[in-house]
Design a protein around this motif. Structure first.
Motif, short mmCIF file in Angstrom:
data_model
loop_
_atom_site.label_atom_id
_atom_site.label_comp_id
_atom_site.label_asym_id
_atom_site.label_seq_id
_atom_site.Cartn_x
_atom_site.Cartn_y
_atom_site.Cartn_z
N PRO A 1 -19.61 17.08 -43.47
CA PRO A 1 -18.63 17.75 -44.34
C PRO A 1 -18.55 19.26 -44.09
O PRO A 1 -19.48 19.89 -43.60
CB PRO A 1 -19.16 17.46 -45.75
N GLY A 2 -17.38 19.80 -44.44
CA GLY A 2 -17.21 21.25 -44.40
C GLY A 2 -16.76 21.81 -43.08
O GLY A 2 -16.69 23.03 -42.91
N LEU A 3 -16.43 20.97 -42.11
CA LEU A 3 -16.00 21.45 -40.81
C LEU A 3 -14.55 21.94 -40.85
O LEU A 3 -13.72 21.38 -41.57
CB LEU A 3 -16.13 20.35 -39.75
N VAL A 4 -14.25 22.96 -40.06
CA VAL A 4 -12.87 23.44 -39.95
C VAL A 4 -12.05 22.35 -39.26
O VAL A 4 -12.41 21.90 -38.17
CB VAL A 4 -12.81 24.75 -39.14
N PRO A 5 -10.96 21.90 -39.85
CA PRO A 5 -10.22 20.73 -39.33
C PRO A 5 -9.71 20.86 -37.90
O PRO A 5 -9.63 19.87 -37.17
CB PRO A 5 -9.05 20.59 -40.32
N ASP A 6 -9.33 22.07 -37.48
CA ASP A 6 -8.74 22.22 -36.13
C ASP A 6 -9.67 22.95 -35.16
O ASP A 6 -9.23 23.58 -34.22
CB ASP A 6 -7.39 22.94 -36.22
N HIS A 7 -10.98 22.86 -35.39
CA HIS A 7 -11.96 23.45 -34.48
C HIS A 7 -12.75 22.36 -33.74
O HIS A 7 -13.96 22.46 -33.56
CB HIS A 7 -12.94 24.35 -35.25
N SER A 8 -12.04 21.36 -33.28
CA SER A 8 -12.70 20.26 -32.58
C SER A 8 -13.19 20.68 -31.19
O SER A 8 -14.19 20.17 -30.70
CB SER A 8 -11.75 19.07 -32.44
N PHE A 9 -12.46 21.62 -30.57
CA PHE A 9 -12.79 22.03 -29.20
C PHE A 9 -13.22 23.49 -29.19
O PHE A 9 -12.52 24.35 -29.74
CB PHE A 9 -11.58 21.84 -28.29
N PRO A 10 -14.36 23.79 -28.52
CA PRO A 10 -15.37 22.90 -27.94
C PRO A 10 -16.41 22.53 -28.99
O PRO A 10 -16.33 22.97 -30.14
CB PRO A 10 -15.97 23.74 -26.84
N SER A 11 -17.42 21.78 -28.57
CA SER A 11 -18.50 21.41 -29.48
C SER A 11 -19.61 22.45 -29.45
O SER A 11 -20.31 22.61 -28.45
CB SER A 11 -19.09 20.05 -29.10
N GLY A 12 -19.77 23.16 -30.54
CA GLY A 12 -20.83 24.16 -30.61
C GLY A 12 -22.21 23.54 -30.64
O GLY A 12 -23.17 24.10 -30.10
N HIS A 13 -22.33 22.36 -31.26
CA HIS A 13 -23.62 21.68 -31.31
C HIS A 13 -24.10 21.29 -29.91
O HIS A 13 -25.28 21.45 -29.57
CB HIS A 13 -23.55 20.43 -32.20
#
Length: 233
Positions: A128-140
């Motif tokens: 939960p709590g992720l920015v919806p349009d920050h899928s790219f790239p994966s920071g993890h």
């Protein structure tokens, strides 16, 4: 690293990071434009297929993978390893290598999420709590490569006797990538691009900073050769 080589190495690192960043942005643009209908559709299909197979047990495993690569955790692991090995080996190399690796990976993530807008997979997101349009790239995934693969490389070069024990660290980045896809936080292409390009950045840091220093003959041997005398030992 000699004083004379520091500026050259710094320039090479900056140019290398810039090239890696350009590749990241290029890949992001392709995924959100030219390849949006092909790779993007495949990404969505995979996300839906994975989401249909979720279980409470796998949810818990995915939480572990995500926790391992949270920025404070990954950076903390890298910092502790860097300081311990630096004190043990009496060398600044672990701090410099892991510091550059994690900082560079973090900067790539920041630039990527700022300039590339990509929606997260069309499934329920378990983080939960992720920015919806920050899928790219994966920071993890970037953190996992820089912190855990970086730790593996540092120990591999500076503490060869530890190799039989530290090789499992190589499994952390793909494990984290699988967990992020499972949780619906990223598309498969997001984690693949992140893993490949942060690995390239780590390789560049190791190639320019760590390898030359480890491969350099001891100072006393070099001095002996310069005087024309046989090296001691």
């Amino acid at each position: 690293m000699t004083e004379r080589s520091v500026p050259r190495t710094a320039v090479q690192l900056v140019l290398g990071w810039a090239a890696t960043c350009a590749l990241l942005l290029g890949a992001g643009w392709l995924l959100t434009h030219t390849l949006a209908g092909s790779v993007g559709a495949w990404d969505d299909d995979v996300a839906r297929a994975v989401a249909e197979r979720r279980t409470s047990g796998l949810d818990a495993v995915a939480d572990v993978g995500t926790l391992l690569a949270e920025t404070p955790v990954g950076a903390g692991v890298a910092a502790v390893v860097a300081v311990v090995v630096a004190l043990w080996k009496r060398s600044w190399l672990p701090v410099l290598v892991l510091g550059l690796a994690t900082a560079g990976a973090g900067a790539l993530y920041k630039v990527g999420t700022t300039l590339i807008t990509r929606d997260r997979p069309p499934v329920e997101i378990l983080d939960p709590g992720l920015v919806p349009d920050h899928s790219f790239p994966s920071g993890h995934v970037g953190t996992a490569v820089a912190a855990y693969a970086g730790t593996l490389v540092v120990l591999w070069w500076l503490a060869p006797r530890s190799r039989r024990w530290v090789w499992p660290l190589a499994l952390v980045p793909p494990f984290v990538a699988a967990c992020r896809v499972y949780q619906g936080a990223h598309h498969v292409s997001d984690v693949v691009v992140s893993g490949v390009l942060v690995t390239a950045w780590l390789w560049l840091v190791v190639r320019l900073v760590l390898v030359p220093e480890v491969s350099r003959p001891p100072a006393r041997h070099s001095a002996a050769r310069e005087r024309g005398a046989p090296a001691p030992g």
